[in-house]
Scaffold this active site. Structure first.
Site, mmCIF file in Angstrom:
data_model
loop_
_atom_site.group_PDB
_atom_site.id
_atom_site.type_symbol
_atom_site.label_atom_id
_atom_site.label_comp_id
_atom_site.label_asym_id
_atom_site.label_seq_id
_atom_site.Cartn_x
_atom_site.Cartn_y
_atom_site.Cartn_z
ATOM 1 N N LYS A 1 71.462 17.598 71.053
ATOM 2 C CA LYS A 1 71.636 18.999 71.408
ATOM 3 C C LYS A 1 70.277 19.657 71.674
ATOM 4 C CE LYS A 1 74.879 20.814 68.933
ATOM 5 N NZ LYS A 1 75.515 21.319 67.694
ATOM 6 N N HIS B 1 61.465 -2.580 82.232
ATOM 7 C CA HIS B 1 60.956 -1.873 83.405
ATOM 8 C C HIS B 1 61.124 -0.370 83.201
ATOM 9 C CE1 HIS B 1 60.252 -0.558 87.510
ATOM 10 N NE2 HIS B 1 59.698 -1.739 87.708
ATOM 11 N N GLY C 1 51.413 -6.350 93.162
ATOM 12 C CA GLY C 1 52.334 -6.733 94.237
ATOM 13 C C GLY C 1 51.537 -6.897 95.507
ATOM 14 N N LYS D 1 57.672 -11.798 88.780
ATOM 15 C CA LYS D 1 58.874 -11.019 88.485
ATOM 16 C C LYS D 1 59.563 -10.554 89.761
ATOM 17 C CE LYS D 1 58.583 -6.500 87.579
ATOM 18 N NZ LYS D 1 58.591 -5.779 88.859
ATOM 19 N N ASP D 2 60.872 -10.383 89.639
ATOM 20 C CA ASP D 2 61.645 -9.750 90.708
ATOM 21 C C ASP D 2 61.216 -8.303 90.873
ATOM 22 O OD1 ASP D 2 63.306 -11.788 91.545
ATOM 23 O OD2 ASP D 2 64.997 -11.201 90.280
ATOM 24 N N LYS E 1 57.526 -9.433 97.002
ATOM 25 C CA LYS E 1 57.386 -8.250 97.842
ATOM 26 C C LYS E 1 58.346 -8.282 99.024
ATOM 27 C CE LYS E 1 54.665 -4.988 96.954
ATOM 28 N NZ LYS E 1 55.223 -3.844 96.211
ATOM 29 N N GLY F 1 49.470 -0.250 92.248
ATOM 30 C CA GLY F 1 48.163 0.024 92.862
ATOM 31 C C GLY F 1 47.047 -0.872 92.364
#
Lengths: 399, 399
Positions: free
Chosen positions: B92, B254, B348, B167-168, B141, B326
């Protein structure tokens, strides 16, 4: 084409909304486009996010100029569940500075994935035998640390007063004094003795993977409705419960924790989307939310927006809007004006704090409801009804 | 006494923090106190919330004066699960205006309810054979709309480059081109062929009540780790997976969607609490979060705070902090300075965008990591390593 269209509210001191929108549409789908060879563009076209519109609102905020942008995400990119859709449209993006997800539109072949309410407004009217008026709901009060006899007294009082639906407090969990199964047995017995068609929404709590089994066991013990803290478990768990044929009772979505992502003005997810549209899709028969009047209050447009999304024409049954918190009988006219016939008037202190007890509080609410539906003023009704008059003395007439 | 102590950041233009704190401590537990007869006070004492401290920070914000208040909630009030605890302390209350939950402290007999990571930092080092250095992770990617052969090529490149964990993408769901089971078989095969001890964290997605069974089936097919969008399902679902002995692989939490409740400065729940302390308690072996350096960035104190809570002394194994987004090889020195040995460098575009391909990108990261651990500057290392030199030409050295 099957897609989900997301609307975001963005803020930008430079106003570069086009660039930002394009980067979202690509970044949350196939990643890049202009650098791809023609053949790959052909292959990926049906997965590419698309900027649908960019509309500056004209408002200047502390965060910069404001714009609403809409982006379409192809259904080819996600599986048929809300976790996948929410992660697609607002997973990474929720972490990307000042941005708010304000709406989601599902193409109709996607909307069919979702069950909507099992009972809805009409079904709940049939279950409670309450037609042609707003329903009246109340909440057990101060039950933590109390035993079953305390709840029994409250439940009897509430039913005597004509309350249609009684619900657990959302912070009542599994405990030794009033265990889930004992509460259910008590509820079944007291409702049966009352001879009324009332519902008792017991709080369905515990570990995620036990919920379905617990809910089914509750049905065997006479459960008539479930209260569910959906945002502690995720919308998909609500949907799992709503889809289960062995849980043939209405489910009440409680907004606990939702303020964590709806309350900030420029971040998170809009209240109407979450507590109106999405809980309905996922299968909530009732949606509780702060009324615009109490101490824990939602802004009036947001509260009205929830009710609108809960009731608007769609392929789903209607979800009963339940504006809550700070409600006393004097607020019934404004509730009726704002939320109309298909809403539920829900009170805790406004029932139990009545000088004539919970039964008196229940009666006062029912008297106020009957008055407004008949087009009578509540002041006129109070001249005929002692319980209502006493309520006004204590809490005023909301004027 | 068994209790959870919650710390909230409050804002008040009038500065009436004592009154507010008392109303929370009572309102979220037994409801009222001073009006109760002595006998009932005795009965309810052990359920009563307690104001522990009220500390004005001295800061004046746009929302008014700022104070941190701490309130203790007796464990007698809730069941042994995070949904019950979160609904108690912030259900609440999350809807009650400008307030932020900034910490939760569990007395040790409550903390024992939670599993913590199955593997933790040490266990993951054993699984990957990577000791005495930060690990290097990378992400597939642009795989949406692509088939298995595309993923195979990426996976081979990444493993060739010395990546420890692949990782996916969190937005890769069940789909026809690269179904969960086929991805797992591919991962198992490519890792076996590489002769390395790498892990592949496949995205565990779908309907809530299918997740455990799906994860167990994945184990039979050779799953070595799971990526999990925990905030789409709730922390308790992470705990369910972590506690399941038939899912004997590390789980990666994640942060997708978490920004909805962590990003606003004065509302919601603190990033450190959610992505550091609570995901660790619930059993995450890895916690991903935005690094302080990229375009999707977290403020540095919050990012460091997550890592601190993931690693600090406690009854649980340590959760590997994974600052993400990044990241390119030139940032390895600042990552090592900020997050130290027990962290994972995750990229990535910084791997796949390398002119020598994913293998070159992987090598560049490993070269940078080896340099900083050896106390060498990355500029020195680049004189010996072509891949690292090329990375710096493209992305700079982070200075």
């Amino acid at each position: 084409m099957s897609e989900v269209i997301a609307t975001y509210r963005l803020f930008d001191k430079g106003g570069q909304f086009e660039k930002k929108a394009e980067s979202i549409a690509l970044g949350l789908t196939i990643g890049s486009w202009t650098d791809l060879p023609h053949l790959e563009q052909e292959q990926l076209k049906k997965h590419k996010g698309r900027v649908v519109s960019i509309k500056e609102t004209g408002r200047e905020t502390i965060e910069g100029r404001e714009a609403d942008i809409t982006i379409a995400y192809p259904a080819a990119n996600f599986s048929a569940d809300l976790p996948a859709i929410l992660v697609t449209v607002f997973g990474k993006l929720s972490l990307d500075g000042v941005i708010r997800l304000i709406d989601l539109d599902f193409s109709s072949n996607l909307a069919k994935w979702f069950p909507g309410p099992k009972f809805g407004v009409q079904g709940i009217r049939e279950l409670t035998g309450a037609y042609d008026r707003p329903l009246v709901m109340s909440i057990f009060k101060g039950v933590i640390g109390r035993d079953l006899s305390y709840m029994e007294k409250q439940l009897k009082g509430q039913l005597d007063g004509g309350i249609d639906i009684v619900k657990d407090d959302e912070i009542l969990f599994e405990n030794k004094l009033t265990p889930f199964e004992e509460r259910l047995k008590l509820g079944k017995q007291v409702i049966a003795e009352s001879g009324k068609k009332a519902l008792y929404a017991v709080n369905l709590t515990g570990r995620t993977c036990d919920l379905k089994e617990k809910a089914r066991r509750g049905i065997e013990l006479g459960a008539t409705a479930y209260l569910f803290n959906v945002f502690a478990y995720g919308l998909d768990m609500l949907q799992e419960l709503a889809e289960d044929r062995d849980i043939p009772v209405p489910i009440m979505a409680h907004p606990a924790l939702s303020g964590a992502f709806t309350s900030a003005p420029h971040h998170g997810i809009s209240t109407e989307l979450m507590l109106g549209k999405l809980v309905r899709m996922a299968g909530a028969d009732f949606t509780l939310f702060p009324s615009p009047y109490g101490s824990v209050a939602l802004e009036r447009p947001a509260a009205l927006g929830i009710a609108e999304m809960a009731l608007e024409d769609s392929m789903y049954k209607q979800t009963f809007p339940v504006p809550s918190a700070g409600i006393h009988p004097g607020l019934v006219p404004v509730l009726y004006d704002d939320f109309g016939m298909n809403s539920i008037i829900n009170a805790g202190g406004g029932v139990h704090g009545h000088p004539n007890g919970a039964a008196g509080g229940g009666r006062a609410f029912r008297q106020a409801v009957d008055a407004v539906v008949a087009g009578q003023t509540i002041e006129e009704a109070a001249q005929q009804h002692e319980d209502l008059r006493v309520a006004f003395e204590l809490w005023g007439t909301g004027k």
